[in-house]
Design a protein around this motif. Structure first.
Motif, short mmCIF file in Angstrom:
data_model
loop_
_atom_site.label_atom_id
_atom_site.label_comp_id
_atom_site.label_asym_id
_atom_site.label_seq_id
_atom_site.Cartn_x
_atom_site.Cartn_y
_atom_site.Cartn_z
N GLY A 17 2.26 -4.05 -52.60
CA GLY A 17 2.83 -5.35 -52.96
C GLY A 17 1.90 -6.49 -52.55
N PRO A 18 2.17 -7.69 -53.04
CA PRO A 18 1.35 -8.85 -52.69
C PRO A 18 1.59 -9.24 -51.23
N ALA A 20 2.58 -11.44 -47.98
CA ALA A 20 3.78 -12.24 -47.77
C ALA A 20 3.50 -13.75 -47.92
N TRP A 21 2.30 -14.20 -47.58
CA TRP A 21 2.00 -15.63 -47.64
C TRP A 21 1.98 -16.17 -49.06
N THR A 22 1.81 -15.32 -50.04
CA THR A 22 1.76 -15.79 -51.43
C THR A 22 3.12 -16.31 -51.91
N SER A 23 4.20 -15.91 -51.25
CA SER A 23 5.51 -16.42 -51.66
C SER A 23 5.67 -17.89 -51.26
N PHE A 24 4.91 -18.37 -50.27
CA PHE A 24 4.97 -19.76 -49.85
C PHE A 24 4.00 -20.65 -50.61
N PRO A 26 3.71 -21.51 -53.86
CA PRO A 26 4.29 -22.53 -54.76
C PRO A 26 4.89 -23.72 -54.00
#
Length: 109
Positions: A17-18, A20-24, A26
């Motif tokens: 999976g990507p 976790a920081w990529t969810s923040f 946007p």
């Protein structure tokens, strides 16, 4: 299936999976856009108005918080004496001035 196989499958699916920081990302981008398009220009405008009001001197035309337009007769550190009409002078707090009106014929900024 053995427990070793299940643990390998679980470890493999979690690692693919990507981060976790990529969810923040946007949210950070929206904040940056909000900052540069709204907050920063507004802060500049407020600073320019604050500087303009601090530089008010005798002879300037001002607009008070009550909507009165008058000419500054006397300028103090905290107070301005404003002439609203012939022989009609009022004393106003410098903080109550909303705008300084440019004299006619002055260059636009």
């Amino acid at each position: 299936m053995s427990s070793a196989t299940l643990s390998l499958l679980a470890a493999g699916s979690a690692a693919s999976g990507p981060p976790a920081w990529t969810s923040f990302l946007p949210l950070v981008l929206m904040f940056l856009i909000f900052w540069f398009l709204i907050l920063r220009p507004q802060m500049r405008q407020q600073k320019a108005l604050r500087d303009k009001i601090a530089a008010v001197k005798k002879g300037d035309q001002v607009v008070t918080g009550g909507g009165f337009v008058g000419k500054v007769v006397k300028a103090d550190e905290n107070y301005l004496e404003i002439e609203l009409g012939q022989n009609m002078k009022v004393k106003a707090l410098r903080n109550s001035i909303l705008d300084v009106i440019a004299p006619p014929g002055a260059a636009n900024d």
